[in-house]
Design a protein around this motif. Structure first.
Motif, PDB file in Angstrom:
ATOM      1  N   GLY A 127      17.762  16.845  -5.226  1.00 16.41           N
ATOM      2  CA  GLY A 127      17.417  16.225  -3.946  1.00 16.41           C
ATOM      3  C   GLY A 127      16.520  15.012  -4.104  1.00 16.41           C
ATOM      4  O   GLY A 127      16.595  14.274  -5.080  1.00 16.41           O
ATOM      5  N   VAL A 128      15.623  14.849  -3.118  1.00 15.21           N
ATOM      6  CA  VAL A 128      14.750  13.683  -2.998  1.00 15.21           C
ATOM      7  C   VAL A 128      13.307  14.153  -2.925  1.00 15.21           C
ATOM      8  O   VAL A 128      13.028  15.197  -2.327  1.00 15.21           O
ATOM      9  CB  VAL A 128      15.083  12.893  -1.710  1.00 15.21           C
ATOM     10  N   VAL A 129      12.383  13.388  -3.510  1.00 14.49           N
ATOM     11  CA  VAL A 129      10.957  13.634  -3.313  1.00 14.49           C
ATOM     12  C   VAL A 129      10.367  12.381  -2.667  1.00 14.49           C
ATOM     13  O   VAL A 129      10.542  11.268  -3.159  1.00 14.49           O
ATOM     14  CB  VAL A 129      10.210  14.005  -4.618  1.00 14.49           C
ATOM     15  N   ILE A 130       9.740  12.581  -1.497  1.00  8.83           N
ATOM     16  CA  ILE A 130       9.046  11.490  -0.812  1.00  8.83           C
ATOM     17  C   ILE A 130       7.629  11.462  -1.375  1.00  8.83           C
ATOM     18  O   ILE A 130       6.938  12.485  -1.374  1.00  8.83           O
ATOM     19  CB  ILE A 130       9.020  11.702   0.716  1.00  8.83           C
ATOM     20  N   ILE A 131       7.193  10.295  -1.851  1.00 11.27           N
ATOM     21  CA  ILE A 131       5.904  10.165  -2.528  1.00 11.27           C
ATOM     22  C   ILE A 131       4.962   9.316  -1.684  1.00 11.27           C
ATOM     23  O   ILE A 131       5.299   8.192  -1.305  1.00 11.27           O
ATOM     24  CB  ILE A 131       6.084   9.522  -3.914  1.00 11.27           C
TER      25      ILE A 131
ATOM     26  N   GLY B 275      12.700   9.966  -6.805  1.00 17.67           N
ATOM     27  CA  GLY B 275      11.516   9.554  -6.059  1.00 17.67           C
ATOM     28  C   GLY B 275      11.739   8.397  -5.112  1.00 17.67           C
ATOM     29  O   GLY B 275      12.400   7.415  -5.444  1.00 17.67           O
ATOM     30  N   VAL B 276      11.164   8.532  -3.902  1.00 19.79           N
ATOM     31  CA  VAL B 276      11.174   7.472  -2.902  1.00 19.79           C
ATOM     32  C   VAL B 276       9.745   7.359  -2.364  1.00 19.79           C
ATOM     33  O   VAL B 276       9.177   8.354  -1.903  1.00 19.79           O
ATOM     34  CB  VAL B 276      12.156   7.791  -1.750  1.00 19.79           C
ATOM     35  N   LYS B 277       9.140   6.163  -2.459  1.00 21.86           N
ATOM     36  CA  LYS B 277       7.753   5.972  -2.020  1.00 21.86           C
ATOM     37  C   LYS B 277       7.685   5.514  -0.566  1.00 21.86           C
ATOM     38  O   LYS B 277       8.517   4.729  -0.124  1.00 21.86           O
ATOM     39  CB  LYS B 277       7.054   4.924  -2.883  1.00 21.86           C
ATOM     40  N   LEU B 278       6.666   5.998   0.134  1.00 22.00           N
ATOM     41  CA  LEU B 278       6.355   5.514   1.481  1.00 22.00           C
ATOM     42  C   LEU B 278       5.319   4.414   1.314  1.00 22.00           C
ATOM     43  O   LEU B 278       4.203   4.668   0.844  1.00 22.00           O
ATOM     44  CB  LEU B 278       5.800   6.643   2.349  1.00 22.00           C
ATOM     45  N   VAL B 279       5.717   3.176   1.640  1.00 22.79           N
ATOM     46  CA  VAL B 279       4.829   2.042   1.422  1.00 22.79           C
ATOM     47  C   VAL B 279       4.671   1.212   2.694  1.00 22.79           C
ATOM     48  O   VAL B 279       5.542   1.210   3.571  1.00 22.79           O
ATOM     49  CB  VAL B 279       5.317   1.127   0.268  1.00 22.79           C
TER      50      VAL B 279
ATOM     51  N   HIS C 154       0.850  -1.192   0.000  1.00 24.32           N
ATOM     52  CA  HIS C 154       0.000   0.000   0.000  1.00 24.32           C
ATOM     53  C   HIS C 154       0.882   1.237   0.000  1.00 24.32           C
ATOM     54  O   HIS C 154       1.799   1.333   0.818  1.00 24.32           O
ATOM     55  CB  HIS C 154      -0.880   0.037   1.263  1.00 24.32           C
ATOM     56  N   THR C 155       0.627   2.181  -0.901  1.00 18.17           N
ATOM     57  CA  THR C 155       1.302   3.474  -0.840  1.00 18.17           C
ATOM     58  C   THR C 155       0.575   4.294   0.212  1.00 18.17           C
ATOM     59  O   THR C 155      -0.656   4.378   0.196  1.00 18.17           O
ATOM     60  CB  THR C 155       1.274   4.179  -2.206  1.00 18.17           C
ATOM     61  N   LEU C 156       1.328   4.894   1.134  1.00 23.96           N
ATOM     62  CA  LEU C 156       0.739   5.554   2.303  1.00 23.96           C
ATOM     63  C   LEU C 156       0.997   7.057   2.317  1.00 23.96           C
ATOM     64  O   LEU C 156       1.996   7.532   1.787  1.00 23.96           O
ATOM     65  CB  LEU C 156       1.335   4.956   3.582  1.00 23.96           C
ATOM     66  N   ASP C 157       0.097   7.787   2.946  1.00 25.66           N
ATOM     67  CA  ASP C 157       0.319   9.190   3.265  1.00 25.66           C
ATOM     68  C   ASP C 157       0.833   9.290   4.696  1.00 25.66           C
ATOM     69  O   ASP C 157       0.866   8.302   5.427  1.00 25.66           O
ATOM     70  CB  ASP C 157      -0.982   9.990   3.123  1.00 25.66           C
ATOM     71  N   TRP C 158       1.224  10.481   5.106  1.00 29.41           N
ATOM     72  CA  TRP C 158       1.772  10.695   6.441  1.00 29.41           C
ATOM     73  C   TRP C 158       1.089  11.886   7.091  1.00 29.41           C
ATOM     74  O   TRP C 158       0.419  12.668   6.429  1.00 29.41           O
ATOM     75  CB  TRP C 158       3.285  10.926   6.368  1.00 29.41           C
TER      76      TRP C 158
ATOM     77  N   ARG D 157       4.084  -3.172   8.018  1.00 32.20           N
ATOM     78  CA  ARG D 157       5.506  -2.824   8.075  1.00 32.20           C
ATOM     79  C   ARG D 157       5.691  -1.677   7.091  1.00 32.20           C
ATOM     80  O   ARG D 157       5.467  -1.831   5.892  1.00 32.20           O
ATOM     81  CB  ARG D 157       6.349  -4.038   7.672  1.00 32.20           C
ATOM     82  N   VAL D 158       6.098  -0.499   7.596  1.00 26.16           N
ATOM     83  CA  VAL D 158       6.185   0.707   6.780  1.00 26.16           C
ATOM     84  C   VAL D 158       7.653   1.014   6.479  1.00 26.16           C
ATOM     85  O   VAL D 158       8.488   1.035   7.384  1.00 26.16           O
ATOM     86  CB  VAL D 158       5.509   1.900   7.489  1.00 26.16           C
ATOM     87  N   VAL D 159       7.959   1.249   5.199  1.00 29.29           N
ATOM     88  CA  VAL D 159       9.332   1.494   4.751  1.00 29.29           C
ATOM     89  C   VAL D 159       9.343   2.545   3.640  1.00 29.29           C
ATOM     90  O   VAL D 159       8.312   2.834   3.026  1.00 29.29           O
ATOM     91  CB  VAL D 159      10.015   0.198   4.240  1.00 29.29           C
ATOM     92  N   LEU D 160      10.526   3.083   3.379  1.00 28.95           N
ATOM     93  CA  LEU D 160      10.758   3.946   2.226  1.00 28.95           C
ATOM     94  C   LEU D 160      11.400   3.110   1.131  1.00 28.95           C
ATOM     95  O   LEU D 160      12.404   2.434   1.373  1.00 28.95           O
ATOM     96  CB  LEU D 160      11.682   5.110   2.602  1.00 28.95           C
ATOM     97  N   GLU D 161      10.819   3.129  -0.077  1.00 26.23           N
ATOM     98  CA  GLU D 161      11.349   2.342  -1.191  1.00 26.23           C
ATOM     99  C   GLU D 161      11.668   3.242  -2.373  1.00 26.23           C
ATOM    100  O   GLU D 161      10.777   3.936  -2.882  1.00 26.23           O
ATOM    101  CB  GLU D 161      10.348   1.273  -1.630  1.00 26.23           C
TER     102      GLU D 161
END
Length: 109
Positions: free
Chosen positions: A88-92, A54-58, A7-11, A37-41
């Motif tokens: 830089g980085v974008v957290i998605i 891009g890095v997804k929060l899943v 699941h792609t998650l919001d924060w 279990r929540v991770v950055l991918e």
């Protein structure tokens, strides 16, 4: 064969903190509708370098879901361990994005 559901998650909050030994740490907090279990991918690397990588929060289901139990999560990651684009980085998340450094603060080329 077990199939892992992703699941792609919001924060709720995303913060960047300086570390004592130098560098920065990203801290992401939120809630999932059931235990995960929540991770950055990192996303797959493209052929052309991008400004922000891009890095997804899943979240991965941790077993059969019997009922909805809102579960808080916290993910901490050294920013240097995340792949970077030219800027830089974008957290998605599922419906949101956070740019590190923010787009408005990026240096001119």
């Amino acid at each position: 064969m077990d199939v892992q559901v992703v699941h792609t998650l919001d924060w709720k909050t995303l913060e960047v903190h300086p570390m004592f030994a130098g560098g920065f740490q990203v801290v992401i907090r939120g809630e999932t509708p059931w235990p995960m279990r929540v991770v950055l991918e990192p996303l797959p690397i493209g052929i052309v370098p991008e400004d922000y990588y891009g890095v997804k929060l899943v979240g991965y289901d941790e077993g059969p879901v019997h009922s909805d139990v809102v579960t808080p999560f916290e993910v901490e990651k050294d920013l240097a361990e995340l792949p970077h684009g030219l800027v830089g980085v974008v957290i998605i998340g599922a419906t949101m994005r956070a740019y590190i450094p923010p787009k408005a603060a990026r240096p001119p080329r």
